[in-house]
Design an enzyme around this catalytic site. Structure first.
Site, PDB file in Angstrom:
ATOM      1  N   ASP A  70       1.101  -1.196  -0.001  1.00 27.67           N
ATOM      2  CA  ASP A  70       0.026  -0.067   0.123  1.00 27.67           C
ATOM      3  C   ASP A  70       0.715   1.155  -0.015  1.00 27.67           C
ATOM      4  O   ASP A  70       2.131   1.170   0.034  1.00 27.67           O
ATOM      5  CB  ASP A  70      -1.057   0.010   1.278  1.00 27.67           C
ATOM      6  CG  ASP A  70      -2.020   1.103   1.096  1.00 27.67           C
ATOM      7  OD1 ASP A  70      -2.151   1.944   0.191  1.00 27.67           O
ATOM      8  OD2 ASP A  70      -3.101   0.902   1.389  1.00 27.67           O
TER       9      ASP A  70
HETATM   10  C1  BGC Z   1      -4.887   3.562  -0.050  1.00 35.45           C
HETATM   11  C2  BGC Z   1      -4.906   2.487  -1.035  1.00 35.45           C
HETATM   12  C3  BGC Z   1      -4.991   3.181  -2.457  1.00 35.45           C
HETATM   13  C4  BGC Z   1      -3.709   3.879  -2.311  1.00 35.45           C
HETATM   14  C5  BGC Z   1      -3.204   4.660  -3.758  1.00 35.45           C
HETATM   15  C6  BGC Z   1      -3.517   4.424  -0.077  1.00 35.45           C
HETATM   16  O1  BGC Z   1      -3.833   5.298   0.824  1.00 35.45           O
HETATM   17  O2  BGC Z   1      -5.058   2.845   1.172  1.00 35.45           O
HETATM   18  O3  BGC Z   1      -6.328   1.779  -1.044  1.00 35.45           O
HETATM   19  O4  BGC Z   1      -4.753   2.344  -3.321  1.00 35.45           O
HETATM   20  O5  BGC Z   1      -3.587   4.865  -1.212  1.00 35.45           O
HETATM   21  O6  BGC Z   1      -4.020   5.632  -3.990  1.00 35.45           O
END
Ligand code: BGC
Length: 810
Positions: A230
């Protein structure tokens, strides 16, 4: 495109390490001198969020226009994996048309608590339903050769301290609840990538968790794709790579690559691990780039809008319909009340936020219909401020109508990534309005917009209640379709709506102080709890009404499947969601009263009857035997229960199941709360016995993983100052009604993520200087930050040069 194995042999260690982290916010790193392009990875679950300009991972800056489909929490209520696959295909087409190789979704975390701020992005409280829906989305997204990226793996169920919380959960609960959804998604959807979550699980970050990534995901489920972190979740990249994590995102800069090289040189990890991860990444780049080359670059926007409308309509749940007030009598004059009728709530905030090319409102939809109306009144202030004038106007309007359509819901602040809800209530001004309107005109239909369950103590003041979820850009038309009867509602709740927030099994262990998130309720999440503990609810899991009725007969069950005849006994066509629950009332190994193990959505014309076959698979009777480290089955008689809702079982049959012969893993342990399902207040000793180890200390430590929200615990005036200013800004932004997602993110962000998310400007050495500073070594700490900053700049420049100039070895 290129032969992965050959190219790996031709790359230097430095080149390999550089490839294993992102190049910018949403792209992998390219190595043009070696013929390796970058690929785009973009959000998100219910629409494509490609940010070609200024980018961020919180949905703050605009993205390219893309269809905003209903969110996962709505679509799960359709209980229709075929619809999920169709939506997935449309998402995959839009992604490919924008050259997105990896679509970051679906999100399938189990809804442990109704308060999790991201519940709107997730499917269900039940892992079977969530897994089946996710697998369908994945198949659809990947149909054209690009990659889906199911997330967030795993046990990531609250937003508070989301980047550094430690999910303390026993292995059986982990396997049966928080991993079974991913197991189904992986083994039935075959995603090319998967995203690890921010949190730790029992003391180890998900992203560097050998048990999770190697033993379970790769060895157990046969996953052979790329594991993506993530955004900013990588803690120790070398450990991640060693234990099965492929690509670190977003852009940690070359400091991270240097750390990785050093880890190989120091023997902390082997180059074999690097090569294994690189092979996964290069395969992903090669296959998706090839697929993108062939994919059409135009989208039929109208067709996708129509699909969004169909999906929203299929997902709407009719919760109440006293006296058959719905569908609307065509002769009825309606009053439309409520801000959400004019400005719909159609998606949640955060990284999943889609820039929809058009968003229909109910008022516009109504104008284009034959429904007769006496007018519209806003009724309430969206942010919850009491407003007597707005209420009086609405009441006056209601008096003129035959039927009142009252649009209530949660406002934008209530459901956002980065922020959990503090209660399950609608704003008091909306409830006051409802009561006032009801006094004037009791023929009242409430249309409710929210991404998750709300308390409905006020429901006796309306005759009909429709849950519209967050229905995407065409949700308003879908609501009208259901109100008028053009569509017969068939959505069924994918999560329980409890009477009170405090009834929730995790309510004493959710969003608490300290780093631990203790999953003390164990297996008893959602209906597994309410039904076992005998706690009454407002609307049970699987609940949903129709404008027609269904009768069940002729249930036949074996351990491998169920057949049952369902008849539409009403006078209009409709869909029924046939649900199969398995129970073992005489179980020796404690288990929830019943669990969903199969379902099918069937369409039946008026008067039609059909025999439905629902298979039972390897998940139907199993439980995780932790001491034996394997799935086991308690032998004997099981009840197969079939109905249209978890609390409306129409038929049951007994089946005899061959057991695996395992001794009861809990023999000799005193677990009375777990045996009876009374899990709201499990004492330490019993939770420890279930865990099989001590509960780790939740104390905040001053280290790389201290979050900015915890910085007040530091021993540095600088830390205290930052804390006070940050807290002040955050409180102000929350009070303003439009929370600043950056501030929220930072609040939960550990210090090391500064190095992981600043594209190379900050190195881990600088973070270590900061940690020294916070530990009270004020001068040495600051000096170290400065020295490390200079070193980092110089090393970055030299390495950039080597990477851009150096081609392949041979
Ligand atoms: C989120 C993810 C997301 C990623 C990219 C993170 O803060 O938890 O779900 O895909 O950002 O935007």
């Amino acid at each position: 495109m290129f032969d992965t194995k050959t190219i790996i042999q031709q790359l230097t260690l430095e080149q390999k390490c550089a490839l294993l982290s992102g190049g910018d916010t949403f792209q992998s790193r390219a190595l043009p001198s070696c013929g390796i392009p970058a690929i785009w990875l973009s959000d998100g679950p219910h629409g494509v969020r490609k940010q070609a300009g200024a980018s961020d991972h919180l949905g703050i800056n605009p993205s390219e226009p893309a269809t905003c489909f209903p969110t996962a929490s709505a679509v799960a209520s359709s209980w229709d994996p075929e619809l999920g696959e169709e939506l997935g295909r449309a998402l995959g087409q839009e992604a490919a048309a924008q050259d997105v190789a990896v679509l970051l979704g679906p999100g399938l975390n189990v809804k442990r608590s109704p308060l999790c701020g991201r519940n709107f992005e997730y499917f269900s409280e039940d892992p079977y339903l969530a897994g089946k829906m996710a697998a369908a989305y994945i198949r659809g997204i990947q149909a054209n050769g690009i990659a889906a990226c199911p997330k967030h793996f795993a046990a990531n169920n609250q937003e508070l301290r989301r980047m550094a919380s430690d999910s303390i959960v026993d292995e059986r609960t982990l396997r049966e609840l928080y991993l079974t959804n991913f197991e189904i998604a992986v083994t039935e959807g075959h995603p090319k990538t998967i995203m690890t979550s921010y949190n730790l699980i029992n003391g180890t970050y998900a992203n560097e968790n050998y048990h999770l990534l190697q033993e379970i995901l790769r060895d157990g489920w046969g996953f052979d794709g790329a594991v993506v972190t993530d955004w900013g979740s990588s803690n120790d990249h070398a450990l991640g790579v060693k234990n099965g994590s492929t690509l670190e995102m977003p852009a940690p800069g070359l400091d991270s690559a240097r750390e990785l090289c050093k880890a190989v040189q120091d023997g902390k990890i082997s180059e074999v691990d690097i090569n294994a991860r690189l092979e996964e990444l290069l395969d992903l780049i090669a296959t998706t780039t090839e697929a993108l080359g062939k994919a059409p670059k135009t989208i039929d926007w109208d067709a996708h809008h129509a699909l969004a409308r169909k999906a929203a309509a299929e997902s709407i749940v009719l919760l109440k319909n006293k006296g058959g007030l719905l569908p609307l009598d065509p002769a009825a004059k309606v009053a439309v009340i409520g801000d959400f009728a004019r400005t719909p709530r159609y998606q949640g905030a955060g990284s999943s936020m889609v820039n929809a090319p058009r968003v229909d409102s109910f008022l516009e939809a109504l104008k284009a219909s034959d429904v007769q109306t006496v007018g519209y009144a806003q009724g309430f202030d969206r942010q919850g401020k009491p407003d007597g004038k707005l209420q009086a106007q609405a009441v006056e309007l209601a008096a003129k109508a035959d039927v009142v359509l009252l649009f209530l819901g949660l406002d934008e602040v209530k459901e956002s990534e980065g922020l959990d809800r503090s209660d399950m209530k609608l704003s008091q001004n909306q409830i006051d309005l409802l009561l006032a309107v009801h006094r004037t005109n009791p023929r009242l239909v409430v249309v409710l917009s929210s991404g998750s369950a709300v308390e409905t103590g006020w429901q006796s003041h309306c005759e009909a209640l429709l849950w519209a979820g967050l229905g995407g850009q065409a949700g308003a038309d879908a609501v009208l379709d259901v109100l008028t009867g053009k569509v017969n509602p068939a959505g069924h709740l994918a999560e329980t709506w409890s009477l009170h927030c405090e009834d929730n099994p995790s309510c004493h262990n959710f969003g608490r102080d300290g780093r631990n998130v203790e999953y003390r309720e164990g297996l008893y999440v959602g209906y597994r709890y309410y039904q076992t503990a005998g706690v009454p609810v407002a609307y049970p899991f699987g609940y949903g009404l129709s404008y027609t009725e269904f009768a069940y007969s002729d249930l036949k069950a074996t351990p491998t499947g169920v057949t049952v005849t369902v008849k539409n006994t009403g006078d209009r066509a409709g869909d029924e969601v046939v649900q199969v629950y398995i129970a073992k009332p005489d179980a020796k190994v404690f288990r929830p009263a019943q669990e969903l193990k199969g379902f099918a959505r069937v369409h039946l014309e008026a008067g039609e009857s059909r025999t439905v076959t629902i298979p039972l698979d390897d998940k139907a009777f199993r439980y995780w035997n932790d001491p034996a480290n394997r799935w086991a089955v308690e032998g004997g008689s099981y009840e197969v229960r079939v109905g249209g809702c978890s609390a409306d079982i129409r038929l049951t049959a007994a089946v005899q199941v061959q057991g695996s012969g395992d001794a009861n893993p809990y023999d000799g342990l005193a677990l009375p709360h777990y045996v009876g399902g009374q899990v709201q207040d499990v004492p330490d000793g019993e939770f420890t016995a279930l865990l099989g180890h001590a509960i780790p200390s939740p104390k905040v430590a001053i280290d790389r993983n201290m979050t900015l929200g915890e910085i007040g615990h530091a021993r540095s005036p600088l830390g205290w100052l930052v804390h006070v200013i940050h807290k002040h800004l955050l409180t102000k932004s929350l009070e303003s009604g439009t929370p600043d997602l950056n501030l929220l993110f930072n609040y939960n962000m550990p210090l090391r993520a500064i190095a992981k998310m600043t594209g190379g400007i900050v190195s881990m050495g600088m973070v270590d200087g900061l940690v020294m500073e916070l530990k009270g070594f004020w001068i040495i700490g600051i000096l170290r930050v400065i020295v490390e900053a200079v070193k980092n700049q110089m090393a970055n420049k030299a390495m950039e040069k080597r990477l851009s100039e150096g081609g392949r070895k041979s």
